[in-house]
Design a protein around this motif. Structure first.
Motif, short mmCIF file in Angstrom:
data_model
loop_
_atom_site.label_atom_id
_atom_site.label_comp_id
_atom_site.label_asym_id
_atom_site.label_seq_id
_atom_site.Cartn_x
_atom_site.Cartn_y
_atom_site.Cartn_z
N ALA A 204 -77.65 -51.75 8.37
CA ALA A 204 -76.65 -51.95 9.42
C ALA A 204 -77.03 -50.99 10.55
N LEU A 205 -77.64 -51.53 11.59
CA LEU A 205 -78.06 -50.71 12.72
C LEU A 205 -76.87 -50.17 13.50
N THR A 206 -75.70 -50.67 13.17
CA THR A 206 -74.43 -50.20 13.73
C THR A 206 -74.28 -48.69 13.53
N LYS A 207 -74.92 -48.14 12.50
CA LYS A 207 -74.71 -46.75 12.12
C LYS A 207 -75.64 -45.81 12.89
N TYR A 208 -76.55 -45.15 12.18
CA TYR A 208 -77.35 -44.09 12.79
C TYR A 208 -78.30 -44.59 13.88
N GLN A 209 -78.84 -45.80 13.70
CA GLN A 209 -79.78 -46.29 14.71
C GLN A 209 -79.10 -46.40 16.07
N SER A 210 -77.87 -46.89 16.07
CA SER A 210 -77.10 -46.94 17.32
C SER A 210 -76.66 -45.53 17.71
N GLY A 211 -75.93 -44.90 16.82
CA GLY A 211 -75.48 -43.54 17.07
C GLY A 211 -74.34 -43.43 18.05
N GLY A 212 -73.90 -44.55 18.63
CA GLY A 212 -72.90 -44.49 19.68
C GLY A 212 -71.57 -45.12 19.32
N SER A 213 -71.45 -45.67 18.10
CA SER A 213 -70.21 -46.33 17.67
C SER A 213 -69.79 -47.42 18.65
N ASP A 214 -70.78 -48.10 19.24
CA ASP A 214 -70.45 -49.03 20.32
C ASP A 214 -71.12 -50.40 20.19
N LEU A 215 -71.77 -50.68 19.05
CA LEU A 215 -72.38 -51.99 18.90
C LEU A 215 -72.48 -52.35 17.43
N LEU A 216 -72.69 -53.64 17.19
CA LEU A 216 -72.89 -54.17 15.84
C LEU A 216 -74.26 -54.82 15.78
N MET A 217 -75.02 -54.53 14.73
CA MET A 217 -76.32 -55.17 14.55
C MET A 217 -76.82 -54.89 13.14
N GLY A 218 -77.62 -55.80 12.62
CA GLY A 218 -78.24 -55.62 11.32
C GLY A 218 -79.71 -55.92 11.40
N ALA A 219 -80.44 -55.54 10.37
CA ALA A 219 -81.88 -55.81 10.31
C ALA A 219 -82.29 -56.04 8.87
N VAL A 220 -83.26 -56.93 8.69
CA VAL A 220 -83.85 -57.18 7.38
C VAL A 220 -85.36 -56.99 7.53
N ILE A 221 -85.92 -56.12 6.70
CA ILE A 221 -87.32 -55.73 6.81
C ILE A 221 -88.05 -56.07 5.51
N THR A 222 -89.26 -56.59 5.61
CA THR A 222 -90.04 -56.96 4.45
C THR A 222 -91.50 -56.58 4.66
N ARG A 223 -92.25 -56.60 3.58
CA ARG A 223 -93.71 -56.47 3.65
C ARG A 223 -94.41 -57.79 3.34
N ASP A 224 -93.83 -58.57 2.44
CA ASP A 224 -94.44 -59.80 1.98
C ASP A 224 -94.21 -60.94 2.98
N ARG A 225 -95.30 -61.59 3.39
CA ARG A 225 -95.19 -62.64 4.41
C ARG A 225 -94.41 -63.85 3.89
N ALA A 226 -94.60 -64.23 2.64
CA ALA A 226 -93.91 -65.40 2.10
C ALA A 226 -92.40 -65.16 2.06
N VAL A 227 -92.00 -63.96 1.68
CA VAL A 227 -90.57 -63.64 1.66
C VAL A 227 -90.02 -63.64 3.09
N HIS A 228 -90.79 -63.07 4.00
CA HIS A 228 -90.36 -63.05 5.41
C HIS A 228 -90.17 -64.46 5.95
N ASP A 229 -91.08 -65.38 5.61
CA ASP A 229 -90.96 -66.74 6.12
C ASP A 229 -89.69 -67.42 5.63
N LYS A 230 -89.31 -67.16 4.38
CA LYS A 230 -88.04 -67.71 3.88
C LYS A 230 -86.86 -67.13 4.65
N LEU A 231 -86.92 -65.83 4.90
CA LEU A 231 -85.85 -65.18 5.66
C LEU A 231 -85.82 -65.70 7.09
N ALA A 232 -86.98 -65.87 7.69
CA ALA A 232 -87.05 -66.35 9.07
C ALA A 232 -86.48 -67.76 9.20
N THR A 233 -86.71 -68.59 8.18
CA THR A 233 -86.16 -69.94 8.20
C THR A 233 -84.63 -69.91 8.16
#
Length: 387
Positions: A204-233
């Motif tokens: 949840a990038l809403t927390k420390y990455q933002s640091g400003g208590s002023d936005l909502l955002m999330g991120a999903v990170i992977t190493r495996d390309r096949a898993v990423h492609d499923k997530l991207a779809t």
């Protein structure tokens, strides 16, 4: 040059800014329509591999840059942004699960993730089961032939148990099951999930990455390309997009994130140590403290702790009394989330969100912000006097 009317000139300009501009802040590129150089470029553009821009929903230079930087920080190869932490969790579930599948979630899971599991079971025919977060290698006994995904949190965002991620990942991979980690608590700074065997890291990038208590955002990170492609779809099918302006705000916070995280960590340990000696408090649930479940795994796998921890009040204090304590705090805002400059506090009814919760006293979660810790301690001490 074709002669144009004034109205057309207002829309179509002949001016192009000179190339060669550079600055530390990344540019903010807003777009719904993305222009292609020619028909061949339009037809060859692939939204999934990010080698070209196709439509604003699938990314602009601003969002692509943030995704690359987040993957770098976490030690991953691919990243997808989502409008919130919960939408990032949903993207993972819908990418990897279908009717008849099974997902395992820790019993201390982020409560909206628990509710999502109930919804998947009720309306989508996906079995959601909950396991003891301290099960470790014992999770092998819970894996069924239809188990496709295991969620983990390190630590649990309310009760703070730290799981044995290495053992869970090893058991899961023995049976070809993917492991997803909610790594929001450490912001990817104090825990390297991929190095422990995790397949998918969510933030949840809403927390420390933002640091400003002023936005909502999330991120999903992977190493495996096949898993990423499923997530991207799933990311595309669900129509998940984020504002480039918000992406810029997250990038603006990244250079100071570790400095802020370390400051939160120092202050939180000081406040937690003070609370540990108070007679009103029976337990301090801070992963860096020995009495916190899973402390040994925290010590083995983590390099820091951030600003979030919980305490349990002595059972002699009623909910009315602990609520009065919370309401009496002046420097702590009453609200969810964490990672911003302002300290926060939330009392929890743990029986409502944990079926096997054994503690008798009220749990109160603190987010220690960037205020002077001595001022926060004085505020807590004054509020405790109203008990």
């Amino acid at each position: 040059m074709t002669k144009k009317s004034l109205q057309t000139t207002l829309i179509h300009t002949d001016y192009t800014a000179p190339a060669g501009f550079d600055a530390y802040p990344p540019g903010i590129h807003r777009a719904s329509t993305v222009l292609f150089e020619n028909v061949a470029a339009l037809r060859s553009g692939d939204w999934k591999n990010k080698t070209a821009y196709t439509y604003g929903l699938h990314g602009t230079p601003t969002t692509f840059t943030l995704e690359a930087r987040l993957a770098e920080i976490e030690g991953g190869a691919h990243c997808l942004l989502a409008p919130s932490g919960l939408s990032a969790i949903s993207m993972v579930d819908f990418a990897l699960l279908k009717s008849g599948d099974d997902v395992l979630l820790p019993d201390n899971v982020y409560n909206p993730n628990r509710e999502l599991g109930r919804w998947l079971q009720q309306d989508f025919g996906i079995t959601a089961r909950y396991y003891d977060p301290m099960v470790g290698a014992g999770i092998a006994e819970l894996i069924q032939p239809n188990t496709k995904l295991i969620w983990t949190e390190a630590p649990g965002s309310v009760s703070m148990e730290v799981p044995d991620l290495r053992a869970i990942c090893a058991a899961a991979h023995e049976k070809n099951v993917l492991v997803a980690l909610d790594n929001t608590w450490s912001a990817g700074l104090a825990l390297r999930g991929f190095d422990l065997g995790v397949d998918i890291v969510m933030h949840a990038l809403t927390k420390y990455q933002s640091g400003g208590s002023d936005l909502l955002m999330g991120a999903v990170i992977t190493r495996d390309r096949a898993v990423h492609d499923k997530l991207a779809t799933a990311h595309m099918r669900l129509g998940l997009g984020v504002s480039p302006d918000d992406a810029y705000l997250v990038m603006r916070g990244l250079p100071t994130m570790k400095l802020r995280f370390d400051a939160h960590d120092r202050a939180a340990r000081k406040v937690a140590a003070w609370l540990k000696n108070r007679p009103e408090i029976v337990r301090v649930l801070h992963p860096a403290f020995e009495e916190c479940p899973g402390h040994a795994f925290w010590k083995r796998d983590f390099t820091g702790a951030g600003g979030l921890f919980s305490v349990i009040f002595d059972e002699r204090y009623t909910e009315v009394q602990t609520d009065r304590f919370v309401d009496s705090l002046e420097l702590f805002g009453l609200g969810y989330s964490w990672g911003g400059a302002n300290s926060l506090v939330v009392p929890y009814r743990m029986g409502a969100i944990r079926g096997n919760w054994q503690e008798k006293g009220t749990l109160v979660r603190f987010n220690i912000g960037l205020e002077e810790p001595e001022d926060l301690i004085a505020d807590i001490e004054r509020a405790l006097s109203v008990l």
